[in-house]
Scaffold this motif. Sequence first.
Motif, PDB file in Angstrom:
ATOM      1  N   ALA A 124       0.749  -1.088   0.063  1.00  0.00           N
ATOM      2  CA  ALA A 124      -0.111  -0.143   0.174  1.00  0.00           C
ATOM      3  C   ALA A 124       0.866   1.238   0.071  1.00  0.00           C
ATOM      4  N   GLY A 145       2.173   1.938  -3.389  1.00  0.00           N
ATOM      5  CA  GLY A 145       1.163   2.584  -4.359  1.00  0.00           C
ATOM      6  C   GLY A 145       0.873   3.879  -3.963  1.00  0.00           C
ATOM      7  N   LEU A 197      -1.246   7.067  -5.594  1.00  0.00           N
ATOM      8  CA  LEU A 197      -2.561   6.512  -4.854  1.00  0.00           C
ATOM      9  C   LEU A 197      -2.839   7.448  -3.707  1.00  0.00           C
ATOM     10  N   GLU A 245      -6.987   4.735  -0.934  1.00  0.00           N
ATOM     11  CA  GLU A 245      -7.169   3.955  -1.904  1.00  0.00           C
ATOM     12  C   GLU A 245      -6.129   2.736  -1.950  1.00  0.00           C
ATOM     13  N   ALA A 246      -4.927   3.298  -1.560  1.00  0.00           N
ATOM     14  CA  ALA A 246      -3.908   2.215  -1.556  1.00  0.00           C
ATOM     15  C   ALA A 246      -4.142   0.930  -0.721  1.00  0.00           C
ATOM     16  N   LYS A 271      -6.928   0.114   0.649  1.00  0.00           N
ATOM     17  CA  LYS A 271      -8.019  -0.587   0.265  1.00  0.00           C
ATOM     18  C   LYS A 271      -7.778  -1.593  -0.817  1.00  0.00           C
ATOM     19  N   LEU A 272      -7.096  -1.125  -1.789  1.00  0.00           N
ATOM     20  CA  LEU A 272      -6.814  -2.156  -3.156  1.00  0.00           C
ATOM     21  C   LEU A 272      -5.692  -3.068  -2.773  1.00  0.00           C
ATOM     22  N   ALA A 273      -4.753  -2.796  -1.680  1.00  0.00           N
ATOM     23  CA  ALA A 273      -4.128  -3.481  -1.053  1.00  0.00           C
ATOM     24  C   ALA A 273      -4.485  -4.854  -0.516  1.00  0.00           C
ATOM     25  N   ASN A 274      -5.499  -4.417   0.307  1.00  0.00           N
ATOM     26  CA  ASN A 274      -6.173  -5.461   1.111  1.00  0.00           C
ATOM     27  C   ASN A 274      -7.181  -6.441   0.205  1.00  0.00           C
ATOM     28  N   ALA A 275      -7.779  -5.747  -0.911  1.00  0.00           N
ATOM     29  CA  ALA A 275      -8.528  -6.677  -1.632  1.00  0.00           C
ATOM     30  C   ALA A 275      -7.678  -7.622  -2.451  1.00  0.00           C
ATOM     31  N   THR A 276      -6.476  -6.904  -2.848  1.00  0.00           N
ATOM     32  CA  THR A 276      -5.733  -7.867  -3.768  1.00  0.00           C
ATOM     33  C   THR A 276      -5.103  -8.889  -3.369  1.00  0.00           C
TER      34      THR A 276
END
Length: 276
Positions: A188, A191, A196, A200-201, A203-208
């Motif tokens: 994150a 990112g 980012l 955003e970073a 959230k996207l890292a957790n989801a990825t």
Amino acid sequence: MTNKVGSFAGRMLLVGCGNMAGAMLDRWLGAGLDPARVAIVDPAASPRAGVAQYASLAEWQAAGGTADWIMLGMKPQQLGEVAEELAPMVTGEVTLLSILAGVSLADLAARFPDARAQVRILPNLAARIGAGVSAVASLGAPDRAMIAALLDALGEVVALDDDMTMDLVTAFTGSGPAFVFRLIESYAAAGERLGLSSEEALKLANATFGGATALLSESGEKPGTLIAQVASKGGTTQAGLDVLDADGQLVALMTNVLRAARDRGRELADLARGEG
């Protein structure tokens, strides 16, 4: 699972109830363990509804406390002090459970020779939601069915013939979640550095990471097979993989991480024996 944990008919004492022991207890209570069958000796532990809590072993004894299951969940360095007071209470009717890093079955047998059995458990924090990994080894004749019920409620269970590899397992699975959390945090942060927002970073890292590990688990495929499904020759993914794979640095880094954690476990064992 709930019925098995709910069928626990003994009385359990937790000596120390920090993050890991607390996660285990919360999962067991959620899975149906009767709180009236549990007592905690730890003045700093968070209170749990229906669970008796005491500041010391002496206070627990003075209140008429009895237990046929005792779990050690304090710091390994406290073993000598705790054992001196606790050992007379650990009779042939008591099954001793330990989640103390670095403290071997031989150490437990030496400190608590009269226990019915000594059981060494190495769980991890995901036990809190029933998604943990617990390695277990034992001496003596424990109630294996009840131990299995308790550990199954925490997630995956790996039974070991002995505890010779427990220091590595402690580093690999016990410490492992923290290493994964650090990787996600670093992913994150990278990112964010590249443009980012922090929200955003993360959230996207957790989801990825969450999606990738879920796919790996549910697909039954090996990581390399799934990597090949994402990466194409000369593409964006391969460009990133080339950096990760350069000179075997990533494997070397993770080896050093695990070695450091394993070796610290051995140092803690020496401290618990009074050798440090």
